[in-house]
Design an enzyme around this catalytic site. Sequence first.
Site, PDB file in Angstrom:
ATOM      1  N   GLY A  16      11.310 -12.986   2.337  1.00  0.00           N
ATOM      2  CA  GLY A  16      11.218 -14.666   2.143  1.00  0.00           C
ATOM      3  C   GLY A  16      10.356 -15.316   3.171  1.00  0.00           C
TER       4      GLY A  16
ATOM      5  N   ASP B  27       0.823  -1.153  -0.062  1.00  0.00           N
ATOM      6  CA  ASP B  27      -0.057   0.110  -0.042  1.00  0.00           C
ATOM      7  C   ASP B  27       0.937   1.336   0.091  1.00  0.00           C
ATOM      8  OD1 ASP B  27      -2.073   2.109   0.369  1.00  0.00           O
ATOM      9  OD2 ASP B  27      -2.660   1.246   2.325  1.00  0.00           O
TER      10      ASP B  27
ATOM     11  N   ASN C 219      10.371  -7.019  -8.980  1.00  0.00           N
ATOM     12  CA  ASN C 219       9.720  -5.698  -9.493  1.00  0.00           C
ATOM     13  C   ASN C 219      10.872  -4.589  -9.481  1.00  0.00           C
ATOM     14  OD1 ASN C 219       9.829  -3.173  -7.213  1.00  0.00           O
ATOM     15  ND2 ASN C 219      10.241  -4.795  -5.953  1.00  0.00           N
TER      16      ASN C 219
ATOM     17  N   LYS D 232      15.932   1.135   6.471  1.00  0.00           N
ATOM     18  CA  LYS D 232      15.949  -0.322   5.782  1.00  0.00           C
ATOM     19  C   LYS D 232      17.067  -0.377   4.853  1.00  0.00           C
ATOM     20  CE  LYS D 232      12.461  -3.166   3.366  1.00  0.00           C
ATOM     21  NZ  LYS D 232      10.903  -3.145   2.863  1.00  0.00           N
TER      22      LYS D 232
ATOM     23  N   THR E 225      15.617  -7.382   5.184  1.00  0.00           N
ATOM     24  CA  THR E 225      16.240  -6.530   4.319  1.00  0.00           C
ATOM     25  C   THR E 225      15.333  -6.133   3.409  1.00  0.00           C
ATOM     26  OG1 THR E 225      16.905  -8.427   2.868  1.00  0.00           O
ATOM     27  CG2 THR E 225      18.491  -7.910   4.815  1.00  0.00           C
ATOM     28  N   ASN E 226      15.605  -5.504   2.369  1.00  0.00           N
ATOM     29  CA  ASN E 226      14.877  -5.103   1.063  1.00  0.00           C
ATOM     30  C   ASN E 226      15.071  -6.258   0.045  1.00  0.00           C
ATOM     31  OD1 ASN E 226      13.594  -3.415  -1.005  1.00  0.00           O
ATOM     32  ND2 ASN E 226      14.315  -1.852   0.196  1.00  0.00           N
TER      33      ASN E 226
ATOM     34  N   PHE F  46       9.472   3.250  -7.163  1.00  0.00           N
ATOM     35  CA  PHE F  46       8.709   4.381  -6.038  1.00  0.00           C
ATOM     36  C   PHE F  46       7.595   5.019  -6.816  1.00  0.00           C
ATOM     37  CE2 PHE F  46      12.830   5.273  -3.058  1.00  0.00           C
ATOM     38  CZ  PHE F  46      12.685   4.018  -2.701  1.00  0.00           C
TER      39      PHE F  46
ATOM     40  N   ASN G 183      14.100   4.458   3.511  1.00  0.00           N
ATOM     41  CA  ASN G 183      14.557   3.502   2.364  1.00  0.00           C
ATOM     42  C   ASN G 183      15.782   4.031   1.926  1.00  0.00           C
ATOM     43  OD1 ASN G 183      14.575   1.595   0.531  1.00  0.00           O
ATOM     44  ND2 ASN G 183      12.521   1.676   0.105  1.00  0.00           N
TER      45      ASN G 183
ATOM     46  N   SER H 205      16.510   0.224  -1.939  1.00  0.00           N
ATOM     47  CA  SER H 205      15.682  -0.052  -3.011  1.00  0.00           C
ATOM     48  C   SER H 205      16.604  -0.115  -4.407  1.00  0.00           C
ATOM     49  CB  SER H 205      14.432   0.743  -3.495  1.00  0.00           C
ATOM     50  OG  SER H 205      13.839   0.303  -4.747  1.00  0.00           O
TER      51      SER H 205
END
EC number: 1.3.5.2
Length: 339
Positions: free
Chosen positions: A296, A64, A110, A216, A244-245, A114, A171, A174
Amino acid sequence: MYSFIRNCLFKLDAEVSHELSLDWLGAFERLHMLKPFALKVTPSPINVMGIDFPNRVGLAAGLDKNGDFVNALGQLGFGFVEIGTITPLAQSGNPKPRLFRLPEHQAIINRMGFNNKGVDHLVAQVQKRRYPGVLGINIGKNKITPEENALDDYVKCMDKVYAHADYITVNISSPNTPGLRNLQFGETLANLIAGIKQAQDRLAQTHDKYVPVAVKIAPDMTAEEIHSVADTLVNGNIDGVIATNTTISREAVQGHINADEAGGLSGLPVRDKSTEVIATLSAHLQGAMPIIGVGGIVEGADAQAKIAAGASLVQIYSGFIYKGPKLIAEAADAIASAG
């Protein structure tokens, strides 16, 4: 019921089905029809970062992005919900297609970039929320913002969301925003953390409340790099670390038709790598900072393994897509039964 719905959605484009499933979730919430999807979750209350969590299983950021579905997601039994990643300005993200399923591996790739409606939209949504639980807000930088000006974007977001968040996640990990992961290292990270801490102190005085900040991090680091990041976060008085990311590695999914798609890989293939990062962090931190484990988790034992490795809380995302709300209860039960 969820398996039937998932199988129908998986016949559609991944991003279309993602948006459709959220729209359905929101509609079911408004029609008071979510109870069949929400299983009873074993309470396992814990205080982390000064916040009381009803159980240790949260929703990771990314599902979300704009805070449009907080009320619905909050009814499924999560101990906390994290929304975002949000940026100061709305941005469309990377070109489509940018979301790919790897069902044989219970995984997702993905390269969304952002995509979000901007921080003002998120704040407006959060102000209307009925969900009374713990809410984290994940913040990032706009793609057009130069790396050297990244702090400005994080502070702009903090200024807007601080009054409405129970905790804030920064963040910097990413793989889908150019240069973002460079913020994780050396003097660049130290300067960023110093600026974020300064903003947090200022906002705590302004709003007369302290909102914890977590950072993160990525799984694609050596032990030495993990130690360095941990030391910088501790020295900067950051409140928590999320590990983790997604990973840029494709070792676990070689040969899959989507394996060569650019972007971050999440789901089962990142499970062990994420847990190893948690264990490395825990051994180095020695309790100096709480760890939120993510990556995971597709069954209860995966969540418990992250707690055993040193995490205080866990988050799910890809596993939630594949298994549905029952994974929340499975993870919470596994953690509670292990004591």
